[in-house]
Design an enzyme around this catalytic site. Sequence first.
Site, PDB file in Angstrom:
ATOM      1  N   HIS A 138     -47.798  48.911  92.800  1.00 32.92           N
ATOM      2  CA  HIS A 138     -48.464  48.787  94.095  1.00 32.92           C
ATOM      3  C   HIS A 138     -49.878  49.357  94.005  1.00 32.92           C
ATOM      4  O   HIS A 138     -50.244  50.036  93.039  1.00 32.92           O
ATOM      5  CB  HIS A 138     -47.663  49.503  95.189  1.00 32.92           C
ATOM      6  N   CYS A 143     -52.951  46.811  99.148  1.00 31.45           N
ATOM      7  CA  CYS A 143     -51.534  46.633  98.809  1.00 31.45           C
ATOM      8  C   CYS A 143     -51.062  45.189  98.975  1.00 31.45           C
ATOM      9  O   CYS A 143     -50.456  44.609  98.067  1.00 31.45           O
ATOM     10  CB  CYS A 143     -50.678  47.603  99.609  1.00 31.45           C
ATOM     11  N   HIS A 148     -47.152  49.004 104.362  1.00 37.19           N
ATOM     12  CA  HIS A 148     -47.384  49.082 102.917  1.00 37.19           C
ATOM     13  C   HIS A 148     -46.382  48.190 102.201  1.00 37.19           C
ATOM     14  O   HIS A 148     -45.241  48.034 102.638  1.00 37.19           O
ATOM     15  CB  HIS A 148     -47.256  50.529 102.425  1.00 37.19           C
TER      16      HIS A 148
END
Length: 375
Positions: A350, A290, A338
């Site tokens: 993402h 990520c 994240h």
Amino acid sequence: MAAHRKSAHRKPKQRPFTGPAARTAATLALAGAATATSATGAGAAPAEPAPTAAQVRAKVDRLYHDAEVATEKYNGAKEKEAAATKAVDTLADEAARRTDRLNTARHALGSMATAQYRTGALDPAVQLALSSDPDSYLERAAHLDRAGDRQASLLSNIRRQLSGIARVKARADQETEALAARRAELNKHRAAIRTKLADARTLLATLTAAERAAYERAADAAHGGSPATSTDGSTTRPDRTVADAHADRSAPRASVAAPNSRAARAVSFAHGAIGKPYVWGATGPNAFDCSGLTQAAWKAAGVSLPRTTYTQINAGQRVSRSELAPGDLVFFYSGISHVGLYIGGGQMIHAPRPGAPVRIAPIDQMPFAGATRVA
């Protein structure tokens, strides 16, 4: 006679066990009772029920999340390990340069000492007394004094260089110890990631094909994916293909315009990465995690971001959710584990998790933790 026959048929009185015999008998009795209890209760004890499909899915989700947390810690440790390696290499180069200069000074001092040895070492007053040309001698003596000054200067320079090399080596030793610690930390996080992902795979293997398909559909929906429809009308986990990736890239983009050209380039890069696999620790060009995706997207725009989610959130100006604009970094979970790249319309691009490639997803599918505007 009758009395004698009656006493002859009387049952002899039994003596109770005493001492060691009594203890042995008691032990045997207790052991027998325990065995009997165990034998009768073994079949009655209920077996521990196998986890339900819902429990397995919850555990797998938790393992994936924990693996992502460990991945960001791994990324941070890797960054520190690289810095420590660079510091050790720099100090080694400096020590080598200083050693070369020291050897040059030592050679000059040795040459001077050899020349003095060859000329002898008579007392200057004796040399003046024996000289047939005192004026020439005094001139040479002045040169000798200057040579002595140069020798003293060389010796002082050598002492300084030796001290400097010792300091550099001490710093190098400290950095080497730090490097060893960084590498140990790196290995710890790497092992944690691999263990959690292996545990997730093991749990998923306990599900039936239908249960696993249901889990993948739910996970894809949570991370912005959409299930593929098979020829019989049932839905299955989408196996990503080149055609899928092209379809995602050609999908309508958010109508909100990026606030500047650099943000537009970052968003464009992220769109180009759609369909590429998630690989922990990867920063492209063929795979990403990520924070690796957001770092690579902004690098394409000419902006250098730090490596981890918990450092990227401090890499720009904080903005509220209502102020989001394309190119902003959006962060999730309380531990800032994240990150995605906002593209407008409540959507982001993402890299979700292992098995789920880079994709577009709504930002309200995960616990929102904050946002940062890079430029």
